[in-house]
Design a protein around this motif. Structure first.
Motif, PDB file in Angstrom:
ATOM      1  N   LYS A 140       0.837  -1.206   0.000  1.00 16.85           N
ATOM      2  CA  LYS A 140       0.000   0.000   0.000  1.00 16.85           C
ATOM      3  C   LYS A 140       0.873   1.259   0.000  1.00 16.85           C
ATOM      4  N   ILE A 141       1.968   1.213   0.737  1.00 15.61           N
ATOM      5  CA  ILE A 141       2.879   2.357   0.782  1.00 15.61           C
ATOM      6  C   ILE A 141       3.531   2.570  -0.585  1.00 15.61           C
ATOM      7  N   LEU A 142       3.931   1.487  -1.238  1.00 11.73           N
ATOM      8  CA  LEU A 142       4.489   1.608  -2.586  1.00 11.73           C
ATOM      9  C   LEU A 142       3.454   2.221  -3.526  1.00 11.73           C
ATOM     10  N   ASP A 143       2.224   1.724  -3.458  1.00 11.45           N
ATOM     11  CA  ASP A 143       1.145   2.278  -4.293  1.00 11.45           C
ATOM     12  C   ASP A 143       0.955   3.770  -4.038  1.00 11.45           C
ATOM     13  N   PHE A 144       0.955   4.166  -2.772  1.00  9.63           N
ATOM     14  CA  PHE A 144       0.764   5.569  -2.408  1.00  9.63           C
ATOM     15  C   PHE A 144       1.774   6.451  -3.144  1.00  9.63           C
ATOM     16  N   TRP A 145       3.051   6.080  -3.067  1.00  4.35           N
ATOM     17  CA  TRP A 145       4.091   6.913  -3.660  1.00  4.35           C
ATOM     18  C   TRP A 145       4.092   6.818  -5.184  1.00  4.35           C
ATOM     19  N   LEU A 146       3.784   5.644  -5.706  1.00  4.28           N
ATOM     20  CA  LEU A 146       3.708   5.500  -7.163  1.00  4.28           C
ATOM     21  C   LEU A 146       2.556   6.327  -7.720  1.00  4.28           C
ATOM     22  N   GLU A 147       1.445   6.380  -7.009  1.00  3.66           N
ATOM     23  CA  GLU A 147       0.311   7.220  -7.416  1.00  3.66           C
ATOM     24  C   GLU A 147       0.709   8.699  -7.424  1.00  3.66           C
ATOM     25  N   LYS A 148       1.630   9.076  -6.543  1.00  5.18           N
ATOM     26  CA  LYS A 148       2.100  10.462  -6.482  1.00  5.18           C
ATOM     27  C   LYS A 148       3.118  10.766  -7.584  1.00  5.18           C
ATOM     28  N   GLY A 149       3.543   9.732  -8.308  1.00  2.00           N
ATOM     29  CA  GLY A 149       4.410   9.955  -9.459  1.00  2.00           C
ATOM     30  C   GLY A 149       5.886   9.685  -9.271  1.00  2.00           C
ATOM     31  N   VAL A 150       6.294   9.054  -8.169  1.00  2.00           N
ATOM     32  CA  VAL A 150       7.730   8.761  -8.046  1.00  2.00           C
ATOM     33  C   VAL A 150       8.158   7.832  -9.169  1.00  2.00           C
ATOM     34  N   ASP A 151       9.420   7.939  -9.544  1.00  2.60           N
ATOM     35  CA  ASP A 151       9.949   7.140 -10.647  1.00  2.60           C
ATOM     36  C   ASP A 151      10.346   5.738 -10.221  1.00  2.60           C
TER      37      ASP A 151
END
Length: 129
Positions: free
Chosen positions: A23-34
Motif C-alpha cells: 500500500k505504501i508503494l502504491d501511495f508513492w507511485l500514485e504520487k508519481g515517483v519514478d
C-alpha cells in the motif's frame, strides 16, 4: 537486529506487513515517483525463529582481539533469507503495474555472484531491475 535500535525491523513474514508495504508503494507511485531504491535488502528478513547470528568462539570466552561483533559474526540468520524473494517479487509486480518505473537494489556487502543475481529474480518471477 542488524542496525541501530532506532531503526526497527519489520516482520516481512507477516502477511499484514507485506500488504501494508505494498500500500505504501502504491501511495508513492500514485504520487508519481519514478521508483525505489531498497538499501541493505539482504537484511530485510531474519531467521524465522528470531535467533541471533553466530559469534566466533572467542566472543564467548572473551579472547577476541579487536572484537567487533557485527564484523565477526556469521550472518546466516540475518542475511539472505530465501523467503524474502517472494516479497520482492510482489514489490516488482506493484511497480510494474505503473509502467515505466524502477525498483533498484543495493546490497551492503560484497556477495558472491550467484547470491546477488538471486535478487534480480527470474524471467518468470522478476525482482529488482
Amino acid at each position: 537486529h542488524a542496525f541501530l535500535d532506532t531503526e526497527p525491523d519489520l516482520n516481512y513474514r507477516s502477511p499484514a506487513v507485506v500488504l501494508e508495504m505494498n500500500k505504501i508503494l502504491d501511495f508513492w507511485l500514485e504520487k508519481g515517483v519514478d521508483g525505489f531504491l531498497v538499501q541493505n535488502a539482504e537484511y530485510l528478513m531474519e531467521d524465522s525463529q528470531w535467533r541471533n547470528d553466530i559469534l566466533p568462539q572467542c566472543a564467548a570466552d572473551d579472547s577476541c582481539q579487536n572484537f567487533d561483533a557485527f564484523e565477526q559474526a556469521e550472518h546466516i540468520r540475518t542475511q539472505h533469507q530465501s523467503e524474502i524473494h517472494s516479497v520482492f517479487q510482489g514489490w516488482r509486480q506493484t511497480v510494474d503495474h505503473y509502467g515505466d518505473r524502477l525498483l533498484m537494489v543495493e546490497l551492503e556487502r560484497q556477495v558472491e555472484e550467484g547470491t546477488w543475481r538471486s535478487y534480480l529474480g527470474s524471467e518468470e518471477a522478476p525482482e529488482f531491475h
